[in-house]
Design a protein around this motif. Structure first.
Motif, PDB file in Angstrom:
ATOM      1  N   ILE A 156      53.748  27.116 -14.759  1.00 35.51           N
ATOM      2  CA  ILE A 156      52.672  26.065 -14.650  1.00 35.51           C
ATOM      3  C   ILE A 156      52.716  25.536 -15.817  1.00 35.51           C
ATOM      4  N   PHE A 157      52.831  26.333 -16.947  1.00 32.54           N
ATOM      5  CA  PHE A 157      52.864  25.672 -18.502  1.00 32.54           C
ATOM      6  C   PHE A 157      54.198  25.060 -18.765  1.00 32.54           C
ATOM      7  N   SER A 158      55.054  25.410 -18.105  1.00 35.31           N
ATOM      8  CA  SER A 158      56.622  24.787 -18.211  1.00 35.31           C
ATOM      9  C   SER A 158      56.409  23.324 -17.605  1.00 35.31           C
ATOM     10  N   PHE A 159      55.887  23.157 -16.539  1.00 33.80           N
ATOM     11  CA  PHE A 159      56.027  21.912 -15.884  1.00 33.80           C
ATOM     12  C   PHE A 159      54.681  21.105 -16.425  1.00 33.80           C
ATOM     13  N   LEU A 160      53.742  21.556 -17.077  1.00 36.86           N
ATOM     14  CA  LEU A 160      52.782  20.791 -17.734  1.00 36.86           C
ATOM     15  C   LEU A 160      53.434  20.137 -19.039  1.00 36.86           C
ATOM     16  N   SER A 161      54.193  20.982 -19.597  1.00 35.06           N
ATOM     17  CA  SER A 161      54.965  20.713 -20.877  1.00 35.06           C
ATOM     18  C   SER A 161      55.721  19.442 -20.784  1.00 35.06           C
ATOM     19  N   ILE A 162      56.625  19.603 -19.476  1.00 35.41           N
ATOM     20  CA  ILE A 162      57.357  18.666 -19.130  1.00 35.41           C
ATOM     21  C   ILE A 162      56.720  17.183 -18.969  1.00 35.41           C
ATOM     22  N   ARG A 167      58.866  10.592 -21.595  1.00 33.79           N
ATOM     23  CA  ARG A 167      58.824   9.348 -22.042  1.00 33.79           C
ATOM     24  C   ARG A 167      59.624   8.503 -20.986  1.00 33.79           C
ATOM     25  N   PHE A 168      58.819   7.773 -20.173  1.00 31.50           N
ATOM     26  CA  PHE A 168      59.701   7.028 -19.348  1.00 31.50           C
ATOM     27  C   PHE A 168      60.439   5.772 -20.092  1.00 31.50           C
ATOM     28  N   ARG A 169      59.752   5.236 -21.159  1.00 34.43           N
ATOM     29  CA  ARG A 169      60.136   4.126 -21.786  1.00 34.43           C
ATOM     30  C   ARG A 169      61.733   4.399 -22.181  1.00 34.43           C
ATOM     31  N   GLU A 170      61.628   5.463 -22.795  1.00 37.42           N
ATOM     32  CA  GLU A 170      63.101   6.450 -23.516  1.00 37.42           C
ATOM     33  C   GLU A 170      64.127   6.080 -22.387  1.00 37.42           C
ATOM     34  N   LEU A 171      63.582   6.679 -21.137  1.00 33.49           N
ATOM     35  CA  LEU A 171      64.475   6.797 -20.090  1.00 33.49           C
ATOM     36  C   LEU A 171      64.988   5.432 -19.610  1.00 33.49           C
ATOM     37  N   ALA A 172      64.285   4.603 -19.622  1.00 27.33           N
ATOM     38  CA  ALA A 172      64.550   3.302 -18.972  1.00 27.33           C
ATOM     39  C   ALA A 172      65.447   2.740 -19.980  1.00 27.33           C
ATOM     40  N   SER A 173      65.483   2.850 -21.213  1.00 27.93           N
ATOM     41  CA  SER A 173      66.339   2.258 -22.116  1.00 27.93           C
ATOM     42  C   SER A 173      67.770   2.697 -22.260  1.00 27.93           C
ATOM     43  N   VAL A 174      67.901   3.567 -21.580  1.00 27.25           N
ATOM     44  CA  VAL A 174      69.255   4.469 -21.550  1.00 27.25           C
ATOM     45  C   VAL A 174      70.046   3.750 -20.308  1.00 27.25           C
ATOM     46  N   GLY A 175      69.382   3.064 -19.403  1.00 31.38           N
ATOM     47  CA  GLY A 175      69.989   2.198 -18.341  1.00 31.38           C
ATOM     48  C   GLY A 175      70.295   3.128 -17.157  1.00 31.38           C
ATOM     49  N   ALA A 176      70.663   2.324 -16.059  1.00 33.50           N
ATOM     50  CA  ALA A 176      71.100   3.174 -14.819  1.00 33.50           C
ATOM     51  C   ALA A 176      72.276   3.930 -14.701  1.00 33.50           C
TER      52      ALA A 176
END
Length: 210
Positions: A156-162, A167-176
């Motif tokens: 529970i705490f692991s998924f809460l921490s995830i 940071r979806f903006r950082e993920l989007a900046s990497v590209g597809a």
């Protein structure tokens, strides 16, 4: 993908009517994250006995997952990581006039493997003093039960921490491209895992608690 597989793998296993042992092994070969795999295996194991058409015991799903993921994959990853750390230190990263440092091998070595090894030694030492019937009667309620409760809260705490650190903006900046590359790996992993678990070794995983 780890979150998606928590729902996808148990759902498909239920549709196909896989035994809990087979489903657990499939999850073990397909999930990339330990916490997500445990959650998926536990979710499917909980269906045994309450949903018609799902053979096997609830514990078989988690046991199959652990045997496949922790022993079948993670420990071998640790062994190969040690081999590659030695090769990298003594062959790839050699600098002129500088001798390889054994400490570099230690820093490159994945320490979680040692945790698996120590935990295995402790549980082996404890369980070796009991027969199977005595172990289930005396040890499981006192030792295994509390550990399962702690595991649930840890997930529970692991998924809460995830969720809190994503940071979806950082993920989007990497590209597809990284996304599609990883997705291709997921497809291959899930397909190969299903063939090995539900076809090649289905008899073994189905009789896991037999």
């Amino acid at each position: 993908w780890a979150i998606v597989m928590i729902f996808f793998l148990p759902g498909v296993s239920r549709i196909l009517g896989l035994s809990t042992g087979v489903a657990g092994a499939w999850i073990g070969t397909s999930e990339f994250a330990d916490a997500a795999g445990f959650a998926a295996a536990q979710a499917y194991g909980n269906l045994a006995g309450s949903v018609p058409g799902i053979p096997g015991s609830p514990d078989d799903a988690v046991n199959g997952f652990v045997l496949m993921k922790v022993i079948g994959r993670d420990i071998w990853i640790g062994i190969w990581a040690l081999v590659l750390s030695i090769v990298a230190t003594t062959r790839w990263d050699i600098k002129d006039g500088v001798k390889p440092n054994a400490a570099d091998i230690w820093w490159r070595f994945p320490k979680f493997v040692l945790g698996f090894f120590v935990a295995s030694l402790i549980m082996t030492a404890i369980s070796s003093q009991f027969s199977l019937a005595e172990y289930k009667k005396d040890v499981v309620p006192v030792l295994t039960g509390p550990i399962k409760a702690m595991r649930t809260w840890a997930f529970i705490f692991s998924f809460l921490s995830i969720g809190l650190t994503t940071r979806f903006r950082e993920l989007a900046s990497v590209g597809a491209k990284p996304f599609w590359a990883f997705s291709a790996g997921v497809v291959v992993n899930v397909t190969l895992g299903f063939v090995l678990s539900a076809v090649v070794f289905a008899k073994y995983w189905s009789a896991l608690s037999g």
